[in-house]
Design an enzyme around this catalytic site. Sequence first.
Site, PDB file in Angstrom:
ATOM      1  N   SER A   1       0.764  -1.015   0.054  1.00 48.68           N
ATOM      2  CA  SER A   1      -0.097   0.051  -0.008  1.00 48.68           C
ATOM      3  C   SER A   1       0.982   1.165   0.072  1.00 48.68           C
ATOM      4  O   SER A   1       1.613   1.340  -1.059  1.00 48.68           O
ATOM      5  CB  SER A   1      -0.934  -0.098   1.161  1.00 48.68           C
TER       6      SER A   1
ATOM      7  N   ASP B   1      -0.723   1.357  -3.818  1.00 47.97           N
ATOM      8  CA  ASP B   1      -1.850   0.204  -4.776  1.00 47.97           C
ATOM      9  C   ASP B   1      -3.263   0.837  -4.911  1.00 47.97           C
ATOM     10  O   ASP B   1      -4.065   0.399  -5.550  1.00 47.97           O
ATOM     11  CB  ASP B   1      -1.995  -0.713  -3.703  1.00 47.97           C
TER      12      ASP B   1
ATOM     13  N   ASP C   1      -5.873   2.246  -3.477  1.00 46.04           N
ATOM     14  CA  ASP C   1      -7.044   2.064  -2.881  1.00 46.04           C
ATOM     15  C   ASP C   1      -7.444   3.379  -2.179  1.00 46.04           C
ATOM     16  O   ASP C   1      -8.635   3.511  -1.699  1.00 46.04           O
ATOM     17  CB  ASP C   1      -7.308   0.725  -1.902  1.00 46.04           C
TER      18      ASP C   1
END
Length: 442
Positions: free
Chosen positions: A98, A236, A238
């Site tokens: 992440s 990533d 998100d």
Amino acid sequence: MNKYFGTDGFRGRFGKKITLEHALKIGQFLGFYYGLMNVEGIIIGYDSRESGPFLKTAVTLGINSFGVDVYDLEVVPTPAIAYLSKCYNMPGIVISASHNPYWDNGIKLFNEKGEKMDDSIIHGLEVFMDSKDTPYSEKDKGNIIPFKAGKEAYINFLVSKALDYSNLNVIIDTANGASSEIAKEVFKKLNGNFTFINDEPNGKNINNMCGSTDMSYISSVMKEKKYDIGFAYDGDADRCLFLDENGNELSGDHILYLVSSYLKNKGLLKNDMVVSTIMSNIGLDNALKDLNINLIKTDVGDKNVYQALKQNNLSLGGEQSGHIIFLDDATTGDGILTSIKILNILADTKKNISSLFENLIIYPQVIKNVSVKDKNKILESNELKYLIQKIKEEIKDTGRILVRASGTEEKIRVMAEDKTLDTAKRIVDSIVSKVEEMNSIL
């Protein structure tokens, strides 16, 4: 408490905390478990850090050894895996750390509904990871199937959610991460003027002074040239944070306010209710209350936000950090989708983004992270509890404090909000000092 998997997967320094052996065992367990369920296969993707292909290979070997096929998306955002897992009714694996630096990596797991994998399965997986078993299957080995169609399906899904942005000038920071190529594929199919920065990953520059964890560069670019809005994703993709036309940085709380007030005005906000976490600013609470929008608060983690959305039949929730879930469209935070939703509001209202926050007053907030030897032992101490309670009584209704353990690292996170920045700083410094003092004697 899980040993390996925290609030957002298994994450740590590659080769030390997370190794190829871990990845192989995870693959073996999932191959065995889903092999018994006769799934068509398992979808896998990874972000742009240099260790991604190594971990993917190890996980894939484990899965294939139990006769289960792997559908390989290569480099894709985490939400692509969640979306495709639901569409194709297959579990999914994301190799990503992440927003962490490149030397870390991690593994996130989704079930065949596109949801974070159930804790019961994670528990069984962790027991197997610590076992000395070397499992063997006599099934024919599984295959690695390039999944270009899946990537195209995800791109088309995002494009289908967009309006006409012909009059908008937009800059996007992809954090040299998983969205570096896909974001460009999406936005080149849309009308509008889009500029991309930090979109050339080399394995080591993911999240490095860029993206949602450091918006100083995109802010400086916006102050030199005229843009209507700027977006910044994490490694990533998100998460999505954004900046107004003046280059001022805005948070996930701003997104929740913007979208919920817009939907409320249109009569489209389900049950006039939104979900956030305990990290959301007091200013968001006050502004939504003025709009007669109820706010449900969960513990930190988009998994908790998702569960609250499902349980209350709601459509919008998210975290201050930029994980925003549009439950009618997705099961997890999606940075590209979030930016499309915001651009839709700009295209419809034809207003400057800054003018849409006139009634949102964000309290000064200070957050510090303290690395410790044993986060749980310190948090459970009466000495620290006494100090926190004393401060809460002093500030009463003028602000708030939050002291919690990190879900992914051996750290304690200390946050304070107050009407004045100086007070918030003083509160945080006093708690941090106590935590450091206690840590030194452990």
